[in-house]
Design a protein around this motif. Structure first.
Motif, PDB file in Angstrom:
ATOM      1  N   LEU A 201       0.797  -1.225   0.000  1.00 45.76           N
ATOM      2  CA  LEU A 201       0.000   0.000   0.000  1.00 45.76           C
ATOM      3  C   LEU A 201       0.831   1.277   0.000  1.00 45.76           C
ATOM      4  CD1 LEU A 201      -2.803  -0.984   2.553  1.00 45.76           C
ATOM      5  CD2 LEU A 201      -2.933  -0.988   0.057  1.00 45.76           C
ATOM      6  N   ALA A 202       2.037   1.229   0.554  1.00 47.55           N
ATOM      7  CA  ALA A 202       2.831   2.450   0.721  1.00 47.55           C
ATOM      8  C   ALA A 202       3.042   3.226  -0.580  1.00 47.55           C
ATOM      9  CB  ALA A 202       4.166   2.103   1.383  1.00 47.55           C
ATOM     10  N   PRO A 203       3.479   2.583  -1.676  1.00 46.96           N
ATOM     11  CA  PRO A 203       3.688   3.361  -2.909  1.00 46.96           C
ATOM     12  C   PRO A 203       2.392   3.900  -3.513  1.00 46.96           C
ATOM     13  CG  PRO A 203       4.807   1.223  -2.991  1.00 46.96           C
ATOM     14  CD  PRO A 203       3.860   1.174  -1.848  1.00 46.96           C
ATOM     15  N   ILE A 204       1.267   3.290  -3.149  1.00 47.53           N
ATOM     16  CA  ILE A 204      -0.016   3.733  -3.693  1.00 47.53           C
ATOM     17  C   ILE A 204      -0.471   5.033  -3.044  1.00 47.53           C
ATOM     18  CG2 ILE A 204      -2.462   3.117  -3.940  1.00 47.53           C
ATOM     19  CD1 ILE A 204      -1.595   0.183  -3.967  1.00 47.53           C
ATOM     20  N   PHE A 205      -0.239   5.153  -1.742  1.00 44.64           N
ATOM     21  CA  PHE A 205      -0.744   6.302  -0.996  1.00 44.64           C
ATOM     22  C   PHE A 205       0.171   7.521  -1.052  1.00 44.64           C
ATOM     23  CE2 PHE A 205      -3.084   3.124   1.917  1.00 44.64           C
ATOM     24  CZ  PHE A 205      -4.142   3.078   1.031  1.00 44.64           C
ATOM     25  N   SER A 206       1.464   7.312  -1.104  1.00 48.61           N
ATOM     26  CA  SER A 206       2.387   8.451  -1.128  1.00 48.61           C
ATOM     27  C   SER A 206       3.716   8.027  -1.718  1.00 48.61           C
ATOM     28  CB  SER A 206       2.592   8.999   0.288  1.00 48.61           C
ATOM     29  OG  SER A 206       3.153   8.007   1.136  1.00 48.61           O
ATOM     30  N   GLN A 207       4.495   9.016  -2.136  1.00 46.94           N
ATOM     31  CA  GLN A 207       5.785   8.738  -2.744  1.00 46.94           C
ATOM     32  C   GLN A 207       6.782   8.260  -1.693  1.00 46.94           C
ATOM     33  OE1 GLN A 207       6.997  12.321  -4.747  1.00 46.94           O
ATOM     34  NE2 GLN A 207       5.555  12.044  -6.455  1.00 46.94           N
ATOM     35  N   LEU A 208       7.794   7.574  -2.177  1.00 46.94           N
ATOM     36  CA  LEU A 208       8.866   7.119  -1.298  1.00 46.94           C
ATOM     37  C   LEU A 208       9.553   8.321  -0.682  1.00 46.94           C
ATOM     38  CD1 LEU A 208      10.600   4.662  -0.341  1.00 46.94           C
ATOM     39  CD2 LEU A 208      12.113   5.178  -2.261  1.00 46.94           C
ATOM     40  N   PRO A 209       9.726   8.336   0.644  1.00 47.14           N
ATOM     41  CA  PRO A 209      10.375   9.487   1.288  1.00 47.14           C
ATOM     42  C   PRO A 209      11.765   9.729   0.707  1.00 47.14           C
ATOM     43  CG  PRO A 209       9.403   8.023   2.928  1.00 47.14           C
ATOM     44  CD  PRO A 209       9.328   7.314   1.616  1.00 47.14           C
ATOM     45  N   SER A 210      12.076  11.006   0.511  1.00 40.53           N
ATOM     46  CA  SER A 210      13.388  11.347  -0.036  1.00 40.53           C
ATOM     47  C   SER A 210      14.468  11.120   1.003  1.00 40.53           C
ATOM     48  CB  SER A 210      13.412  12.815  -0.484  1.00 40.53           C
ATOM     49  OG  SER A 210      13.097  13.666   0.610  1.00 40.53           O
ATOM     50  N   GLY A 211      15.621  10.671   0.580  1.00 44.70           N
ATOM     51  CA  GLY A 211      16.713  10.402   1.501  1.00 44.70           C
ATOM     52  C   GLY A 211      17.440  11.670   1.913  1.00 44.70           C
ATOM     53  N   GLY A 212      18.410  11.517   2.761  1.00 46.82           N
ATOM     54  CA  GLY A 212      19.234  12.646   3.157  1.00 46.82           C
ATOM     55  C   GLY A 212      18.838  13.302   4.460  1.00 46.82           C
ATOM     56  N   GLY A 213      17.683  12.966   4.991  1.00 41.69           N
ATOM     57  CA  GLY A 213      17.240  13.574   6.240  1.00 41.69           C
ATOM     58  C   GLY A 213      17.770  12.821   7.449  1.00 41.69           C
ATOM     59  N   ASP A 214      17.352  13.286   8.589  1.00 41.70           N
ATOM     60  CA  ASP A 214      17.737  12.643   9.847  1.00 41.70           C
ATOM     61  C   ASP A 214      16.997  11.312   9.972  1.00 41.70           C
ATOM     62  OD1 ASP A 214      18.559  11.991  12.367  1.00 41.70           O
ATOM     63  OD2 ASP A 214      17.254  13.434  13.384  1.00 41.70           O
ATOM     64  N   ILE A 215      17.744  10.215  10.080  1.00 44.01           N
ATOM     65  CA  ILE A 215      17.098   8.901  10.175  1.00 44.01           C
ATOM     66  C   ILE A 215      17.090   8.370  11.604  1.00 44.01           C
ATOM     67  CG2 ILE A 215      17.739   8.339   7.809  1.00 44.01           C
ATOM     68  CD1 ILE A 215      19.863   6.434   9.023  1.00 44.01           C
ATOM     69  N   VAL A 216      17.772   9.071  12.499  1.00 38.78           N
ATOM     70  CA  VAL A 216      17.874   8.572  13.868  1.00 38.78           C
ATOM     71  C   VAL A 216      16.516   8.579  14.556  1.00 38.78           C
ATOM     72  CG1 VAL A 216      18.917   8.934  16.130  1.00 38.78           C
ATOM     73  CG2 VAL A 216      20.287   9.271  14.056  1.00 38.78           C
ATOM     74  N   LYS A 217      15.789   9.691  14.476  1.00 34.49           N
ATOM     75  CA  LYS A 217      14.490   9.787  15.141  1.00 34.49           C
ATOM     76  C   LYS A 217      13.472   8.810  14.551  1.00 34.49           C
ATOM     77  CE  LYS A 217      14.763  14.509  16.933  1.00 34.49           C
ATOM     78  NZ  LYS A 217      14.159  15.874  16.892  1.00 34.49           N
TER      79      LYS A 217
END
Length: 306
Positions: A201-217
């Motif tokens: 379902l994930a690709p149907i509802f919204s685009q893949l999150p763009s990389g480069g952000g903070d992944i720790v949280k």
């Protein structure tokens, strides 16, 4: 013999307490789901992160119990995975709808359980369970039509919550009839079924999150949520589900309704309108009516046994 009798008596009580506590814990589940959405994991991506983390954390248990999984009834595995799919839809629904409405739509499960028992399994239906169906559907119509519109789910979140309740009713019926898995492997199959559903379902509802952000949280939220809600609490729920009637499970899980509605009102300022409150109350009454015949039978059996 006395110890065995005590065990047989205590197991349903312990299972009931676990289900109530699990429901209360899940009343706060919307918080990490929305936190992940705010951190960029929109739509089903947050649920995918949570359930994938849970499956990963539970994989050592599944590997250790791999013989049990290989010997399990395929219908039992499918039922548990279907339950996971139901919870995935429920989880995603919190991103798109109000917390209390999502929870109440999901908790029409006693109505669906009664209908499945009657028209799929061929079980007889009592007058009280027929009343539960009518009261539950009346609550649904009032709740969804509270703003003067057609009594239909509004928005993707409400439709997903409604579908989740139906799938959960089917899944718990299969678990009760076929599953003999221990809690750890059950939780792994449950989380895996949810992760697969979220991945689809994930690709149907919204685009893949763009990389480069903070992944720790996001990673911290996903691991903590996957471990607590989808690991520990689901393993406990799987243990309890096979020891209780599906309708009783649905009723006891209603502790989630109270905790979820209260937490959403206090934290997110989401409150029900008077008509929505009436409809929600009828949904809860349907759960009580649905379980009442089973409780009466248990009491009559206990009396005749003495």
């Amino acid at each position: 013999m006395k110890d065995e009798a005590m065990t047989n008596t205590q197991a349903p009580l312990m299972a009931s307490l676990i289900v109530v506590f699990t429901g209360a814990i899940w009343g706060f589940y919307w918080i990490p789901v929305r936190a992940l959405a705010e951190l960029g994991l929109l739509g089903a991506w947050g649920t995918l992160a949570i359930t994938a983390a849970a499956a990963m954390l539970l994989s050592p248990v599944a590997y250790h119990k791999r013989k049990q999984l290989l010997q399990a009834d395929p219908l039992a595995l499918a039922s548990i995975a279907l339950g996971g799919a139901a919870f995935a839809l429920y989880s995603i629904g919190f991103v798109y709808g109000r917390v209390a409405i999502i929870i109440l739509l999901y908790f029409l499960t006693p109505v669906w359980s009664a209908l499945i028992g009657r028209y799929v399994m061929g079980w007889p239906i009592s007058r009280l369970r027929l009343a539960a169906i009518l009261v539950g559907l009346a609550g649904l119509f009032i709740m969804l039509g509270a703003e003067g519109e057609l009594p239909l789910p509004r928005g993707m979140g409400e439709w997903m919550a409604l579908a989740a309740g139906i799938l959960w009713s089917i899944g718990t019926t299969g678990m009760r009839a076929k599953s003999d898995l221990t809690p750890g492997p059950s939780a792994f199959i449950f989380a895996s079924g949810a992760a697969i559903t979220a991945l689809i379902l994930a690709p149907i509802f919204s685009q893949l999150p763009s990389g480069g952000g903070d992944i720790v949280k996001p990673l911290g939220w996903a691991l903590a949520t996957g471990g607590l809600w989808w690991g520990i609490s689901i393993a406990s729920l799987m243990w309890a589900t096979v020891r209780l009637e599906p309708a009783r499970v649905g009723l006891l899980l209603m502790s989630e309704v109270v905790v979820g509605a209260a937490s959403a009102a206090l934290i997110a300022a989401e409150r029900l309108s008077p008509l929505e409150f009436v409809g929600g109350a009828l949904v809860l009454c349907a759960g009580v009516l649905e379980i009442w015949p089973a409780r009466r039978r248990c009491q009559d059996t206990a009396i005749s046994g003495t």
